[in-house]
Design an enzyme around this catalytic site. Structure first.
Site, mmCIF file in Angstrom:
data_model
loop_
_atom_site.group_PDB
_atom_site.id
_atom_site.type_symbol
_atom_site.label_atom_id
_atom_site.label_comp_id
_atom_site.label_asym_id
_atom_site.label_seq_id
_atom_site.Cartn_x
_atom_site.Cartn_y
_atom_site.Cartn_z
ATOM 1 C CG ASN A 76 5.099 8.181 10.843
ATOM 2 O OD1 ASN A 76 5.792 7.685 11.480
ATOM 3 N ND2 ASN A 76 5.133 7.845 9.382
ATOM 4 C CG ASP B 266 10.351 1.145 7.653
ATOM 5 O OD1 ASP B 266 8.768 1.496 7.841
ATOM 6 O OD2 ASP B 266 10.548 1.675 6.459
ATOM 7 C CG ASN C 237 5.392 -2.022 12.473
ATOM 8 O OD1 ASN C 237 6.541 -2.845 12.583
ATOM 9 N ND2 ASN C 237 5.149 -1.289 13.781
ATOM 10 N N GLY C 238 3.868 -2.377 8.398
ATOM 11 C CA GLY C 238 2.662 -2.599 7.390
ATOM 12 C C GLY C 238 2.972 -3.831 6.435
HETATM 13 C C1 IPE Z 1 10.026 6.211 9.571
HETATM 14 O O1 IPE Z 1 9.362 5.106 8.853
HETATM 15 C C2 IPE Z 1 9.331 6.392 10.761
HETATM 16 C C3 IPE Z 1 9.264 5.538 11.777
HETATM 17 C C4 IPE Z 1 9.771 4.334 12.066
HETATM 18 C C5 IPE Z 1 8.453 5.766 12.843
HETATM 19 P P1 IPE Z 1 8.312 5.573 7.748
HETATM 20 O O2 IPE Z 1 7.987 4.201 6.964
HETATM 21 O O3 IPE Z 1 7.484 6.631 8.122
HETATM 22 O O4 IPE Z 1 9.509 6.117 6.522
HETATM 23 P P2 IPE Z 1 9.342 6.364 5.015
HETATM 24 O O5 IPE Z 1 8.223 6.873 4.719
HETATM 25 O O6 IPE Z 1 9.477 4.982 4.707
HETATM 26 O O7 IPE Z 1 10.505 7.220 4.674
HETATM 27 C C1 IPE Z 2 6.982 1.216 11.060
HETATM 28 O O1 IPE Z 2 6.339 0.512 10.022
HETATM 29 C C2 IPE Z 2 5.989 1.741 11.932
HETATM 30 C C3 IPE Z 2 5.696 3.208 11.939
HETATM 31 C C4 IPE Z 2 6.110 4.092 11.064
HETATM 32 C C5 IPE Z 2 4.930 4.039 12.788
HETATM 33 P P1 IPE Z 2 5.674 1.200 8.702
HETATM 34 O O2 IPE Z 2 4.166 1.321 9.096
HETATM 35 O O3 IPE Z 2 6.307 2.318 8.257
HETATM 36 O O4 IPE Z 2 5.447 -0.260 7.787
HETATM 37 P P2 IPE Z 2 5.888 -0.199 6.204
HETATM 38 O O5 IPE Z 2 7.080 0.483 6.097
HETATM 39 O O6 IPE Z 2 4.516 0.537 5.728
HETATM 40 O O7 IPE Z 2 5.853 -1.779 5.888
HETATM 41 MG MG MG Z 3 7.687 2.187 6.717
#
Ligand code: IPE
Ligand code: IPE
Ligand code: MG
Length: 239
Positions: free
Chosen positions: A61, A13, A15-16
């Site tokens: 997702n 978790d 990346n964004g």
């Molecule tokens: C969980 O992360 C799913 C993956 C890592 C693929 P999310 O970022 O989607 O989870 P929440 O929304 O913060 O619970």
């Molecule tokens: C995890 O990183 C990747 C996936 C859920 C596919 P995020 O995309 O959830 O990144 P944040 O949590 O928004 O930083």
């Molecule tokens: Mg996330």
């Protein structure tokens, strides 16, 4: 002291947020996250981890903006193509768990191709949780068992933990010993509900693209210091 975990699972978790911190688009974080996957997979092999399960895309997702979902799917296909040779070199067997049937055709094709090509590899089992939801997995198992009960294939009295286990997507996986989640969030987000029943949980604030080999080593060392009692007393474990 524990020995090495047999099964490590990771909620990758952050990346964004990693990209946003640099003033970049979220997808830049996903590409960088893919690079981390490669490094961590190879490090897990070096540590002789037998099972590594990565949460790559959850059922939930799909609720993200369409563009982000599309890019994640494309990234998955290109990573599978790119990493295929490396998986073989490392003797890794690729598996996937989740609702694979409803994945985009291209993803399914590439995934099944790599699974087929690596099925005889005898090293680490790398499982991607894709289009995966833990509750949904349990619902699917209950449905399958109910049908068998209805058709007198299983008697209701005989339903036990192993019956449920055998009907899960994750039936070929041992219980998770160590569950790691990056990014500072301390939740399970519907990941592997059954298999984490007795897992040791490890949360780190490090965002997934920044997670290094050293961070994995730290998590493994931390795991090694924990006492897994499984309901017993400390004294019972010592003697
Ligand atoms: C969980 O992360 C799913 C993956 C890592 C693929 P999310 O970022 O989607 O989870 P929440 O929304 O913060 O619970
Ligand atoms: C995890 O990183 C990747 C996936 C859920 C596919 P995020 O995309 O959830 O990144 P944040 O949590 O928004 O930083
Ligand atoms: Mg996330």
């Amino acid at each position: 002291m524990n020995t090495q975990p047999k099964h490590v699972a990771i909620i990758m978790d952050g990346n964004g947020r990693w990209a946003q911190k640099l003033g970049k688009k979220r997808v830049v974080g996903h590409s960088r996250g893919a690079k981390t996957v490669r490094e961590i997979v190879e490090e897990a092999v070096r540590h002789q981890i037998e099972y590594l399960t990565l949460f790559a895309f959850s059922k939930e997702n799909w609720n993200r903006p369409k563009d982000e979902v599309n890019i994640l799917m494309k990234l998955l296909v290109s990573s599978l193509k790119k990493e295929f040779r490396r998986l073989t070199e490392n003797n890794i067997k690729l598996c996937a768990v989740g609702d694979l049937n409803t994945l985009p055709e291209l993803v399914k094709e590439e995934l099944l191709f790599v699974i087929e090509k690596t099925k005889n590899n005898s090293g680490m089992v790398l499982t991607l949780a894709l289009n995966y939801g833990g509750k949904e997995e349990i619902v699917a198992a209950v449905k399958a068992i109910s049908i068998k009960v209805k058709n007198s294939i299983i008697s209701p009295e005989k339903v036990d933990e192993s019956t449920i286990n055998e009907h899960l997507y994750t039936r070929n996986l041992p219980p998770v010993d160590l569950l790691i989640r990056t990014s500072g969030e301390e939740r399970i987000s519907n990941f592997l509900l059954w298999h984490i029943a007795y897992a040791e949980l490890y949360f780190t604030k490090t965002l997934w693209p920044d997670f290094t080999k050293e961070d994995l080593q730290k998590a493994l060392l931390n795991y090694g210091k924990r006492e897994r009692r499984f309901g017993k007393t400390s004294e019972q474990l010592t003697f």
